[in-house]
Design an enzyme around this catalytic site. Structure first.
Site, PDB file in Angstrom:
ATOM      1  N   ASP A 404      67.732  71.981  22.472  1.00  0.00           N
ATOM      2  CA  ASP A 404      67.621  70.838  23.371  1.00  0.00           C
ATOM      3  C   ASP A 404      67.724  69.523  22.613  1.00  0.00           C
ATOM      4  O   ASP A 404      67.289  69.405  21.467  1.00  0.00           O
ATOM      5  CB  ASP A 404      66.272  70.910  24.100  1.00  0.00           C
ATOM      6  N   GLU A 457      72.859  71.362  23.034  1.00  0.00           N
ATOM      7  CA  GLU A 457      72.953  70.392  24.116  1.00  0.00           C
ATOM      8  C   GLU A 457      73.186  69.039  23.436  1.00  0.00           C
ATOM      9  O   GLU A 457      72.246  68.378  22.982  1.00  0.00           O
ATOM     10  CB  GLU A 457      71.671  70.346  24.949  1.00  0.00           C
TER      11      GLU A 457
END
Length: 725
Positions: A404, A457
């Site tokens: 993330d 990401e």
């Protein structure tokens, strides 16, 4: 004095004073025991089983002593401790110095040594001819002036189990007779001697929820895995495999009638059955690392080695992963190494200093998320994070990690204005320390678990995110294509009459597609915070909204790149995602929503069984535009091929509500061609516009092909067309 330090829970070297020591005042051995509130203490020799002494109490603080003038060698012993209302047998932990130090010297050799060494480790030790079971506790807190182990076993009293400091800043203690399931925390004093809030174990393997947030001793060796066949089957290059990912938040996928979320064991049945029914290849779970606030969806973790206890035990989570594997479903976890919350029981100012975070708030505090940023340049933090990544692959057999907020790690000025960030040594905005950490993490993951995958990401144009580190890349296996998501959703939200002016939004992704190994992602971030559900992003009346969404799904599955959809997309969820409620499964009683679900099932089925749709995703031979310039009619047409170039699927998409008759489509060879999927089918709640099913190729060159077929394109629809055998 020793007594004063023990009473104040400020003793940092109990091994120098407690247990059996050489008698400083003469021959023999001196035994010193620290047992607050005890009234009498006797000593039993564990070899002979005999009581050999009664310890004398010099005062009422709890310090007891005796001297064995005739003994020259240490012996294993047990304390028989009397309290006002009870008597209990205790094996004194301060006779196990060797067991307490075990493994610390090897900590820096391999990152995974960290979770084999720190935390609460169940151990059976050989001590002077006796086998003793217990738990060795070890925690890193170099700036603490003292650390005590607290738990149910000592009434959460910081006086009773002072830990020993090592030269490198670890605090250790082996406590006999403790077993899996024991609750514990650490009580620390900061550099000034002030007591800090009780801390959960940074390397704890399991943790309770609010209000205790207590760490729990856990036995990783109990669970027996049944996924050997799955692991052995995962050696192939993931870039050539079909990957269709169902992203979901465990707590809000489905709930009981009383509002409780399903447990891991229940999900191992219901969710796994649903995944098989829908023919997804992988599940991606929003972070399951322990986190204090449910509203963070797991993106503010405090337990980087602990699966959340909200849905069951760590073994229950293993059972869930195991069940997925036995059903042929891979499991990907969202993993958050970018930042952590400021909760007092967590990593923040762990020993009274910025032990895990950058000290300078211009580097160490994230203004968007109100959280601390890891110090990516500190060796102990780097090892901590890499060990966490390996831990989930090792102990829980997960198949991949989606990392993330990578962009926030790469750039020092991420979400900061001028003057709010510190440049690197070259005056730039790249965080060299984070870049180095990400490379190391990927090298460790792929070096030790070649069947796994890492996914970034990352929302910028940072070069080489999914390129190997030996070629100068970050080493990720895949990268989310945030640009594709943004551009195509921008296009789809336009009224069809205006789409001709934004035609390039749908084609631009192929300009840079081969720069990275992209995953086309329509994630949870696109259906929250006022962005509307995917269905309600679409323009038009009720039918047109649904038709637009179906055509868009067809476009996505036909576009090069692996696929990811957030839960609810497959049922055309109307409202935004709400993490406090389950998906609106009741919508499936309506044909529009049931049709969307059937379409996603059929797209997954077609995708998994047609190598042309996945095998050469990242090879230029796997894709060819047939028509990308027809902006006036908002039509796109292209060809997908397998890596041998022998099988092909032609795709035509019409993004207007007007049928396009007599559309000529180039095909690679003579023969007959069949529509194998039409998003406008009545089966999906489409208009069922008459397209026909089989078309004979004509020797009319078109769109760079030697042959062509003529067909009618339905309104707001995507067609998949394949040559018949």
């Amino acid at each position: 004095m020793l007594v004063e330090r023990l009473v104040a829970a400020r003793c940092s070297d109990p091994f120098s004073h407690l247990g059996l020591q050489a008698n400083p005042d003469g021959p023999g051995l001196k035994l010193t025991a620290w047992l607050p509130d005890a009234t009498e203490v006797r000593v039993r020799d564990l070899k002979s089983g005999k009581v050999v002494a009664t310890l004398a109490s010099s005062d009422d603080t709890g310090l007891f002593e005796t001297v064995f003038t005739r003994r020259k060698k240490p012996f294993p012993y047990q304390l028989i401790v009397s309290y006002p209302n009870a008597t209990t047998d205790v094996i004194d932990p301060y006779q196990f110095q060797d067991a307490a130090w075990e493994g610390l010297a090897e900590l820096t050799y391999q990152p995974e040594n960290l979770y084999h060494t720190l935390g609460a480790q169940l151990r059976t030790v050989e001590h002077l001819g006796q086998r003793v079971e217990g738990v060795r506790f070890a925690v890193y807190a170099p700036s603490a002036t003292s650390v005590s182990l607290i738990g149910d076993f000592n009434f959460w009293d910081g006086r009773r189990h002072p830990m020993q400091r090592s030269l490198c800043g670890h605090w250790v203690l082996f406590v006999p007779d403790l077993k899996a399931g024991e609750r514990y925390k650490f009580e620390l004093k900061d550099p000034m001697g002030n007591r800090l809030p009780h801390k959960s174990d940074p390397v704890g393997f399991y943790c309770e929820q609010y209000p205790s947030f207590a760490s729990v001793v856990y036995d990783h060796d109990q669970y027996q895995w049944q996924d050997t066949d799955w692991v052995a089957s995962q050696r192939n290059d993931k870039r050539e495999q079909p990957i269709s990912i169902y992203e979901l938040h465990i707590g809000s996928w489905k709930r009981h009638s009383n509002g409780d979320s399903l447990s891991w064991r229940e999900l191992a049945v219901e969710l796994v059955d649903y995944m098989r029914e829908m023919e997804y290849t992988h599940i991606e779970l929003l972070p399951v690392s322990e986190h204090p606030f449910s509203g963070s969806w797991g993106y503010q973790p405090v337990g980087m080695f602990s699966p959340t206890s909200r849905y069951g035990s760590a073994d229950d989570f293993k059972f869930f992963v195991d069940s997925c594997h036995q059903a042929g479903i891979g499991v990907i976890l969202d993993w958050v190494p970018a930042h952590f919350p400021s909760d007092a029981h967590g990593l923040a100012r762990f020993d009274g200093t910025p032990l895990y975070e950058y000290e300078d708030p211009r580097r160490g505090w994230h203004p968007d998320w109100n959280s601390y940023i890891y110090d990516f340049g500190r060796d102990t933090v780097r090892q901590f994070l890499v060990a966490s990544a390996l831990y989930w692959l090792d102990k829980f057999h997960v198949d991949g990690l989606r990392v993330d907020a990578v962009a926030s790690m790469l750039y020092l000025d991420y979400s900061r204005n001028a003057g709010e960030w510190v440049p690197n040594v070259d005056g730039g905005n790249h965080n060299y320390e984070a870049i180095s950490l990400l490379k190391w993490t990927n090298e460790e993951v792929y070096g030790k678990y070649p069947h796994a995958m890492t996914i970034a990401e990352e929302s910028t144009a940072f070069a080489g995110v999914s390129r190997p580190t030996f070629l100068g890349g970050l080493g990720f296996g895949f990268k989310w294509n945030m640009g594709w998501m943004h551009d195509t959703l921008t296009y789809m939200q336009k009224e069809p009459i205006h789409r001709r002016y934004h035609h390039n939004d749908m084609t631009f992704s192929m300009v840079y597609h081969y720069d990275e190994n992209f995953i086309l992602s329509l994630s949870h971030d696109e259906v929250v915070h006022g962005k509307h559900s995917l269905l309600y992003k679409m323009p038009g009346d009720e039918w047109q909204q649904a038709a637009n969404l179906r055509a868009y799904m067809g476009f996505m599955y036909a576009h090069p790149g692996k696929k990811l959809n957030f839960m609810g997309t497959e049922i055309a969820q109307s409202n935004e995602w709400n993490h406090d409620a389950q998906l609106p499964w009741h919508l499936l009683q309506y044909p529009k929503h049931a049709g969307q679900q059937r379409l996603i099932h059929d797209l997954n089925h077609l995708y998994r069984h047609e190598p042309a749709l996945y095998q050469a995703d990242y090879e230029q031979t796997g894709f060819r535009w047939l028509d990308h310039n027809d902006a006036d009619n908002s039509i796109f047409a292209w060809l997908r091929a397998d890596k041998e170039g022998e099988q092909a699927i032609m795709v035509a998409a019409n993004f207007t509500p007007v049928p396009r008759t007599d559309y000529r489509l180039g095909v690679p060879a003579a023969g007959h061609y069949r529509v194998v999927l039409n998003t406008d089918s009545e089966y999906y709640w489409g208009s069922n516009y008459d397209v026909g099913l089989v078309f004979a190729a004509e020797p009319t060159p078109w769109q760079g092909m030697a042959h062509s077929i003529v067909l009618d394109l339905p309104p707001l629809a995507t067609l998949f067309i394949k040559q018949e055998s």
